[in-house]
Design a protein around this motif. Structure first.
Motif, short mmCIF file in Angstrom:
data_model
loop_
_atom_site.label_atom_id
_atom_site.label_comp_id
_atom_site.label_asym_id
_atom_site.label_seq_id
_atom_site.Cartn_x
_atom_site.Cartn_y
_atom_site.Cartn_z
N ARG A 182 0.84 -1.21 0.00
CA ARG A 182 0.00 0.00 0.00
C ARG A 182 0.86 1.25 0.00
N GLY A 231 1.93 2.04 -3.33
CA GLY A 231 0.88 2.49 -4.23
C GLY A 231 0.16 1.37 -4.98
N TRP A 232 0.28 0.15 -4.52
CA TRP A 232 -0.44 -0.95 -5.17
C TRP A 232 -1.94 -0.73 -5.02
N SER A 233 -2.66 -1.08 -6.06
CA SER A 233 -4.13 -0.98 -5.99
C SER A 233 -4.66 -2.16 -5.17
N GLU A 234 -5.88 -2.00 -4.65
CA GLU A 234 -6.50 -3.08 -3.89
C GLU A 234 -6.74 -4.31 -4.77
N THR A 235 -6.99 -4.08 -6.07
CA THR A 235 -7.18 -5.20 -7.01
C THR A 235 -5.88 -5.99 -7.14
N LYS A 236 -4.76 -5.27 -7.27
CA LYS A 236 -3.46 -5.94 -7.40
C LYS A 236 -3.11 -6.69 -6.10
N GLN A 241 -5.25 -7.89 -3.93
CA GLN A 241 -6.15 -9.05 -3.85
C GLN A 241 -5.65 -10.19 -4.74
#
Length: 187
Positions: free
Chosen positions: A83, A86-91, A93
């Protein structure tokens, strides 16, 4: 270096009869003397190397303790770092799903290995049963240790003893044996 399986027998066991039972189950019966062990077992107990070949590496004894997939792993630290990066929540998951799939794969592999080990564990149970029912000894101790040096000079700190009644012995118990703990089988 190598795994070796050793046994302890009471001083009143009949060595010639015991040796023939070991031999009939394709186990070695070599009396050994290790001063570090002799101070930790009952006075006068026989200490025996059961290895017939070069070593016992790959034995089913203790096998299930070496598997790692059963451990519950927390990924909180990694997730915080992702996080921050900057990772997205989709990535994130998707990464968690891949970790879960890998864990499931390892669990299936461990279960297959355990199932494959049951016949060898059953052979150990047959040996223990034959020995204790023969009347030539009232107990048998088994010790699994990863040796770094000589069998007769290795400094082993025995962690304790676990008594197991013959009628309660299951293959899984043998496959979950811990190193440096004497498993004592009794009628």
């Amino acid at each position: 270096m190598c795994h070796y399986i050793t046994a302890t027998l009471p001083n009143n066991a009949k060595p010639e009869l015991v040796a023939s039972i070991f031999e009939s189950h394709k186990l070695g019966f070599k009396l050994i003397s290790n001063p570090h062990i002799s101070t930790q077992i009952d006075d006068g107990d026989m200490y025996v190397l059961t290895t017939r070949g070069q070593c016992d590496c790959g034995t089913v004894l203790g096998f299930l303790n070496s598997t790692s997939s059963a451990k519950n792993v927390s990924y909180e630290r990694e997730l915080r770092n992702f996080r921050k990066k900057g990772w997205s929540e989709t990535k994130i998951q998707r990464w968690l799903e891949q970790k879960e799939q890998a864990k499931d794969k390892h669990l299936r592999e461990d279960q297959a290995h355990a199932k494959a080990g049951i016949p060898e564990a059953d052979k150990w149970i047959e040996f223990i049963t034959d020995l204790l029912k023969s009347g030539c000894t009232r107990r048998l101790g088994l010790l699994l240790h990863w040796y770094h040096g000589s069998i007769e000079s290795e400094r082993i700190s025995i962690l304790g003893r676990e008594k197991i009644k013959l009628g309660e012995l299951k293959p899984e118990q043998l496959m979950k044996m811990k190193e440096d703990l004497i498993y004592e089988f009794v009628n």
